[in-house]
Design a protein around this motif. Sequence first.
Motif, PDB file in Angstrom:
ATOM      1  N   ALA A  60       2.906   9.689 -10.034  1.00  0.00           N
ATOM      2  CA  ALA A  60       2.072   9.887 -11.225  1.00  0.00           C
ATOM      3  C   ALA A  60       1.375  11.246 -11.171  1.00  0.00           C
ATOM      4  O   ALA A  60       1.240  11.930 -12.194  1.00  0.00           O
ATOM      5  CB  ALA A  60       1.044   8.763 -11.332  1.00  0.00           C
ATOM      6  N   TYR A  61       0.944  11.653  -9.986  1.00  0.00           N
ATOM      7  CA  TYR A  61       0.310  12.974  -9.819  1.00  0.00           C
ATOM      8  C   TYR A  61       1.275  14.085 -10.211  1.00  0.00           C
ATOM      9  O   TYR A  61       0.914  15.013 -10.931  1.00  0.00           O
ATOM     10  CB  TYR A  61      -0.141  13.137  -8.367  1.00  0.00           C
ATOM     11  CG  TYR A  61      -0.755  14.473  -8.046  1.00  0.00           C
ATOM     12  CD1 TYR A  61      -1.996  14.833  -8.570  1.00  0.00           C
ATOM     13  CD2 TYR A  61      -0.125  15.375  -7.210  1.00  0.00           C
ATOM     14  CE1 TYR A  61      -2.578  16.052  -8.280  1.00  0.00           C
ATOM     15  CE2 TYR A  61      -0.689  16.593  -6.911  1.00  0.00           C
ATOM     16  CZ  TYR A  61      -1.912  16.927  -7.443  1.00  0.00           C
ATOM     17  OH  TYR A  61      -2.487  18.142  -7.156  1.00  0.00           O
ATOM     18  N   ARG A  94       0.823  -1.209   0.000  1.00  0.00           N
ATOM     19  CA  ARG A  94       0.000   0.000   0.000  1.00  0.00           C
ATOM     20  C   ARG A  94       0.857   1.260   0.000  1.00  0.00           C
ATOM     21  O   ARG A  94       0.545   2.228  -0.685  1.00  0.00           O
ATOM     22  CB  ARG A  94      -0.893   0.017   1.236  1.00  0.00           C
ATOM     23  CG  ARG A  94      -2.300  -0.188   0.912  1.00  0.00           C
ATOM     24  CD  ARG A  94      -3.172   0.107   2.097  1.00  0.00           C
ATOM     25  NE  ARG A  94      -4.278  -0.802   2.015  1.00  0.00           N
ATOM     26  CZ  ARG A  94      -5.000  -1.196   2.999  1.00  0.00           C
ATOM     27  NH1 ARG A  94      -4.749  -0.756   4.205  1.00  0.00           N
ATOM     28  NH2 ARG A  94      -5.994  -2.016   2.821  1.00  0.00           N
ATOM     29  N   ALA A  95       1.919   1.249   0.774  1.00  0.00           N
ATOM     30  CA  ALA A  95       2.818   2.407   0.822  1.00  0.00           C
ATOM     31  C   ALA A  95       3.479   2.627  -0.541  1.00  0.00           C
ATOM     32  O   ALA A  95       3.606   3.755  -1.007  1.00  0.00           O
ATOM     33  CB  ALA A  95       3.865   2.222   1.902  1.00  0.00           C
ATOM     34  N   LEU A  96       3.878   1.539  -1.199  1.00  0.00           N
ATOM     35  CA  LEU A  96       4.482   1.646  -2.523  1.00  0.00           C
ATOM     36  C   LEU A  96       3.473   2.198  -3.532  1.00  0.00           C
ATOM     37  O   LEU A  96       3.803   3.079  -4.338  1.00  0.00           O
ATOM     38  CB  LEU A  96       5.001   0.284  -2.981  1.00  0.00           C
ATOM     39  CG  LEU A  96       5.629   0.257  -4.370  1.00  0.00           C
ATOM     40  CD1 LEU A  96       6.893   1.105  -4.391  1.00  0.00           C
ATOM     41  CD2 LEU A  96       5.931  -1.164  -4.779  1.00  0.00           C
ATOM     42  N   LEU A  97       2.242   1.712  -3.485  1.00  0.00           N
ATOM     43  CA  LEU A  97       1.203   2.237  -4.385  1.00  0.00           C
ATOM     44  C   LEU A  97       0.914   3.707  -4.100  1.00  0.00           C
ATOM     45  O   LEU A  97       0.637   4.485  -5.023  1.00  0.00           O
ATOM     46  CB  LEU A  97      -0.073   1.406  -4.264  1.00  0.00           C
ATOM     47  CG  LEU A  97      -0.016   0.026  -4.909  1.00  0.00           C
ATOM     48  CD1 LEU A  97      -1.294  -0.757  -4.607  1.00  0.00           C
ATOM     49  CD2 LEU A  97       0.191   0.140  -6.406  1.00  0.00           C
ATOM     50  N   CYS A  98       0.988   4.096  -2.847  1.00  0.00           N
ATOM     51  CA  CYS A  98       0.781   5.492  -2.473  1.00  0.00           C
ATOM     52  C   CYS A  98       1.886   6.373  -3.074  1.00  0.00           C
ATOM     53  O   CYS A  98       1.610   7.429  -3.647  1.00  0.00           O
ATOM     54  CB  CYS A  98       0.739   5.619  -0.953  1.00  0.00           C
ATOM     55  SG  CYS A  98       0.366   7.261  -0.365  1.00  0.00           S
ATOM     56  N   VAL A  99       3.120   5.918  -2.960  1.00  0.00           N
ATOM     57  CA  VAL A  99       4.240   6.678  -3.523  1.00  0.00           C
ATOM     58  C   VAL A  99       4.130   6.740  -5.040  1.00  0.00           C
ATOM     59  O   VAL A  99       4.356   7.800  -5.655  1.00  0.00           O
ATOM     60  CB  VAL A  99       5.584   6.046  -3.087  1.00  0.00           C
ATOM     61  CG1 VAL A  99       6.748   6.621  -3.876  1.00  0.00           C
ATOM     62  CG2 VAL A  99       5.793   6.251  -1.600  1.00  0.00           C
ATOM     63  N   VAL A 112      -7.667   7.547  -6.152  1.00  0.00           N
ATOM     64  CA  VAL A 112      -6.807   6.376  -5.951  1.00  0.00           C
ATOM     65  C   VAL A 112      -6.355   6.278  -4.492  1.00  0.00           C
ATOM     66  O   VAL A 112      -6.365   5.197  -3.898  1.00  0.00           O
ATOM     67  CB  VAL A 112      -5.593   6.417  -6.909  1.00  0.00           C
ATOM     68  CG1 VAL A 112      -4.594   5.332  -6.579  1.00  0.00           C
ATOM     69  CG2 VAL A 112      -6.063   6.290  -8.349  1.00  0.00           C
ATOM     70  N   LEU A 113      -5.978   7.416  -3.893  1.00  0.00           N
ATOM     71  CA  LEU A 113      -5.547   7.387  -2.491  1.00  0.00           C
ATOM     72  C   LEU A 113      -6.697   7.002  -1.569  1.00  0.00           C
ATOM     73  O   LEU A 113      -6.505   6.300  -0.572  1.00  0.00           O
ATOM     74  CB  LEU A 113      -4.966   8.735  -2.088  1.00  0.00           C
ATOM     75  CG  LEU A 113      -3.605   9.066  -2.703  1.00  0.00           C
ATOM     76  CD1 LEU A 113      -3.201  10.491  -2.374  1.00  0.00           C
ATOM     77  CD2 LEU A 113      -2.553   8.088  -2.249  1.00  0.00           C
ATOM     78  N   GLY A 114      -7.905   7.439  -1.906  1.00  0.00           N
ATOM     79  CA  GLY A 114      -9.067   7.029  -1.120  1.00  0.00           C
ATOM     80  C   GLY A 114      -9.286   5.524  -1.190  1.00  0.00           C
ATOM     81  O   GLY A 114      -9.591   4.877  -0.179  1.00  0.00           O
TER      82      GLY A 114
END
Length: 147
Positions: free
Chosen positions: A81-82, A71-76, A101-103
């Motif tokens: 991407a943002y 989850r942390a990797l996907l958040c980064v 996506v963060l939600g």
Amino acid sequence: MYVRLFAASWLLLCACLAVLAWGFQAPFAYDPVGPRAYPLLLLTLMAAASLWLLCKPDLLEQRFNPQAAGRALLCVLTLLAYALLFEVLGFVIATALAAFVLGLLFTGRLLPCAISGLLMGVLLYSLFDLLLDVPLPLGLFEAFVES
């Protein structure tokens, strides 16, 4: 032991960077605070966290959780991407997609995440552009505004 070593090195790095940031000068006064306030604020927060880790390193020791690491990797990756799509898509779309996506990453439901992402993109754009007079990129909406 490794936590204290990391915290001490990070504290030293923060001190070196603070010395560099203290010399930031703007050739003209575009901002009453100046260019050094933001980096110094971040470095102060990082130095405070390093001091905390030096005093209480045991609080950081936990077992590795692969699900949380994913989850942390996907958040980064979402934030990367943002940053990359910010000018291409524009503030509204990029912010709406990132918030959506963060939600979802934080176990939100699909429809509320979509609605809150869209509202966040539109309302933050309105706040920055109309009230604070901060120019933000329109991206894909630029064709509609110029017409």
